[in-house]
Design an enzyme around this catalytic site. Structure first.
Site, PDB file in Angstrom:
ATOM      1  N   GLU A 208       0.814  -1.219   0.000  1.00  0.00           N
ATOM      2  CA  GLU A 208       0.000   0.000   0.000  1.00  0.00           C
ATOM      3  C   GLU A 208       0.846   1.267   0.000  1.00  0.00           C
ATOM      4  OE1 GLU A 208      -2.791  -0.498   3.182  1.00  0.00           O
ATOM      5  OE2 GLU A 208      -3.613  -2.315   2.300  1.00  0.00           O
ATOM      6  N   LYS A 340     -15.620  -1.491   2.567  1.00  0.00           N
ATOM      7  CA  LYS A 340     -14.854  -2.057   1.454  1.00  0.00           C
ATOM      8  C   LYS A 340     -15.861  -2.692   0.507  1.00  0.00           C
ATOM      9  CE  LYS A 340     -10.607  -3.170   3.982  1.00  0.00           C
ATOM     10  NZ  LYS A 340      -9.938  -4.236   4.753  1.00  0.00           N
TER      11      LYS A 340
END
Length: 431
Positions: A208, A340
């Site tokens: 990330e 999400k």
């Protein structure tokens, strides 16, 4: 402008995500030739209650990770049902896919197949109307730019190091606007890199975009970030705050929390005290998955202990699922939900979860996954629902930066109307 615009084609293909794993991309074509395209992300630390991501498990292809069955499910099963439907009937389209699938966890069609279609439909509708996706989803009231929750130091499943907690993040809640918030984060990120180099620590980036230095403890990660914040010219606790995602389900074994990096094993009560002490000592504003996904009692202890002063985000706990969120709200557990899209698998269900959270006074933090694509739907979604917070990685790696750049465009398009709520985005805690 027509109110019924027909879907004439739905097609999926296999593409790669940011970790070189296959994922699903879908295109929805309308009667006038308009195309909406969306691609689907994938997580590394996945909650056991998430909707099923269908993979082929054919070891001869992409080490078993190919998604050709999900692609076929779109091209053969879903397309047949959706062709001829009205692109503006998002709820009906999502409902139709849920009915075709017929399982509790979307294991027949695959959440990756369904989500790709669901998002591509919304994109196609916005394209047809000639408006931005956030405007299509949120209407005239969509105007809040989010405070970024930026992952800059990694441990746990996202890194090969001694740090047990998975993510250490910065939140520029003291910034006056989104663009200034982004700038301050980028400056801290660069300063942190130089700081790590000066200490002889690793500066390679993780999935990330965060750094994964081999630190001695979780607390050291907080200290080094705060040092970088100060060095970059910002004041911890005023301009910049810390957020953490221990992802504690990953180190929960036999009812105990086993912090291998630190060589310590804690009960739920002791783990709550570890967090309470850190919160007392440092400007921590948000804690995600502090307790394991099935440790409801531990979650209750944590919420009672620090829930009035820290945002407590349920990710593995809630998995963007209204049933689990509803249980949490009833029990008075956590005060925020991580959103999400691919945990639940359709846009409609995602919007339902956000609405349920907001009505209960919980915040909703819209999030990426560790395996991402260049798709920027979450940037539009976070503004559409005025969520006020986004979690989408470090200001590095294009699949992360794409989300921030889209938010810069949205901020520019909104102009004077754009709102950045800063600390007021945390309406779930006393400030």
């Amino acid at each position: 402008m027509k109110s019924y615009v027909e879907i004439v084609d739905v097609m999926a293909r296999q593409i790669l995500d940011s970790r070189a794993n296959p994922t699903v991309e879908v295109e929805v074509v309308l009667e006038d030739g308009t195309v909406g395209r969306a691609s689907v992300p994938s997580g590394a630390s996945t909650g056991q209650f998430e909707a099923v991501e269908l993979r082929d498990n054919d070891k001869a292809q992409y080490l078993g990770k190919s998604v050709l069955n999900a692609v076929d499910n779109v091209n053969e099963t879903i397309a047949t049902e959706l062709i001829g439907m009205n692109v503006f009937d998002q709820t009906l389209i999502d409902q139709t896919m849920l009915e075709i699938d017929g399982t509790e966890n979307k294991s027949k069609l695959g959440a990756n197949a369904m989500l790709g279609v669901s998002l591509a439909v919304a994109r196609a509708a916005a394209e047809y109307l000639g408006i931005s996706l956030y405007q299509y989803l949120g209407g005239v009231n969509a105007k809040v730019l989010p405070v970024p929750m930026m992952n800059i130091v990694n441990g746990g499943k996202h890194a090969d190091n001694n740090v047990d907690f998975q993510e250490f993040m910065i939140m520029p809640a003291g910034a006056p606007s989104f663009s200034e918030a982004l700038r301050s984060c980028a400056e801290v990120y660069h300063t942190l890199k130089s700081l790590l180099q000066s200490k002889g620590l690793e500066t390679a980036v993780g999935d990330e975009g965060g750094f994964a230095p081999n630190l001695n403890s979780n607390e050291e990660a907080i200290q080094i970030i705060l040092e970088a914040v100060t060095k970059a010219g910002y004041e911890p606790g005023k301009d910049m705050f810390i957020a953490m995602d221990p992802a504690s389900t990953e180190f929960y074994e036999n009812g105990k929390y086993n912090l291998k990096g630190e060589g310590k094993v804690y009960t739920s009560e002791e783990m709550v005290e570890v967090y309470a002490n850190l919160v007392e000592k440092y400007p921590i504003i948000s804690l995600e998955d502090g307790m394991a996904e099935e440790d409801w009692d531990g979650w209750k202890l944590l919420t009672d202990r620090i829930g009035d002063k820290v945002q407590l985000v349920g990710d593995d706990l809630f998995v963007t699922n209204t049933k689990r969120l509803s249980k949490g709200i009833q029990l008075g557990v956590a005060n925020s939900i991580l959103i999400k899209l691919n945990q639940i698998g359709t846009l409609t269900e995602t919007l339902n979860a956000i609405e349920m959270a907001q009505r209960a006074g919980y915040t909703a933090v819209v999030s990426h996954r560790s395996g991402e694509t260049e798709d920027t739907t979450i940037s539009d979604l976070v503004v559409a629902v005025n969520a006020g917070q986004i979690k989408t990685g470090a200001p590095a790696r294009t699949e992360r930066v794409a989300k921030y750049n889209q938010l810069l465009r949205i901020e520019e398009e909104l102009g004077e109307v754009a709102e950045f709520r800063g600390l007021n985005a945390f309406y779930n805690i006393k400030k």
